[in-house]
Design a protein around this motif. Structure first.
Motif: not given
Length: 236
Positions: A17, A20-21, A24, A180, A188
């Motif tokens: 995670l 993935a963040l 961004r 998140i 995500v």
């Protein structure tokens, strides 16, 4: 949070995670210096419900405060909705406890999905045995009143140097906890689910002797064909 989003987040790591963040532009979502009280072997997932502590002042924080039915610490336990994670801003100070086993037991019985503090818990061994994921900095025996005053419920807070807004999605695994932003949770979760499938494939390949060059990250097209065959075989 959509049920399918929660299901996906239950099966991915905080590390995945975080990547993935990071893609961004979000670099600071893992709560620092916080770890499981006891490993549960399953993820903690739920929207954040928050409690903020401030420095205690002696004339306001005596044991008589616990007789007040509106005391914010007690009210946070009683108001945290089922399925949510109680996240506490204890100013990164574990010298006094954020809560103890009785309050965390009550949170568990009410259906809380977990609890996180950047301070410490008293009765941590007992908390570790409860059927609720709990994360803290370290054990701490003194009552919160000695250093912390519970002051706000369900407001934006900082926890372990991470901004936490009510409703943000909290995910914890056996290593750490990540926040998140709520508006990113679905996409995500989808991406992390896909990343996890590929990473599981990579682990099998590496254990079988495959080099990571061209495999992780995938830069050689031949690995895509092998991955798709692996995915079909493993129903992933």
């Amino acid at each position: 949070m959509k049920p399918e989003t929660k299901e996906k987040l239950m099966g991915v790591s905080v590390a995945t995670l975080a990547t993935a963040l990071f893609k961004r532009g979000l670099r600071n979502q893992v709560i620092q210096d916080v770890r499981p009280v006891a490993r549960k072997g399953r993820n903690m997932v739920g929207p954040a419900f928050t409690l903020r502590y401030m420095p205690a002042r002696e004339d306001r924080n005596t044991l008589a405060e616990f007789r007040n039915p509106q005391h914010p610490q007690r009210q946070a336990i009683e108001q945290c909705p089922a399925g949510h994670v109680l996240v506490m801003d204890s100013r990164k100070d574990p010298r006094a406890a954020s809560a103890g086993d009785i309050l965390i037991t009550r949170l568990m019985v009410r259906g809380g999905a977990g609890v996180v503090t950047d301070g410490g818990f008293r009765d941590s061994i007992v908390i570790g045995e409860l059927d609720i994921p709990a994360y803290h900095n370290r054990p701490s025996s003194p009552t919160n009143l000695t250093l912390h005053e519970a002051i706000d419920i369900n407001v934006p807070i900082g926890c372990g140097d991470v901004a936490v807004f009510p409703g943000d999605i909290v995910v914890g695994d056996d290593d750490s906890v990540i926040i998140i932003p709520a508006h990113l949770a679905d996409e995500v979760a989808d991406e992390a689910h896909e990343m996890t499938a590929y990473e599981d494939f990579v682990v099998e390949q590496v254990k079988a002797g495959e080099t990571i060059i061209g495999l992780y990250p995938r830069t050689r097209d031949e690995h895509l064909k092998t991955f798709e065959a692996w995915r079909k075989k493993n129903k992933r």
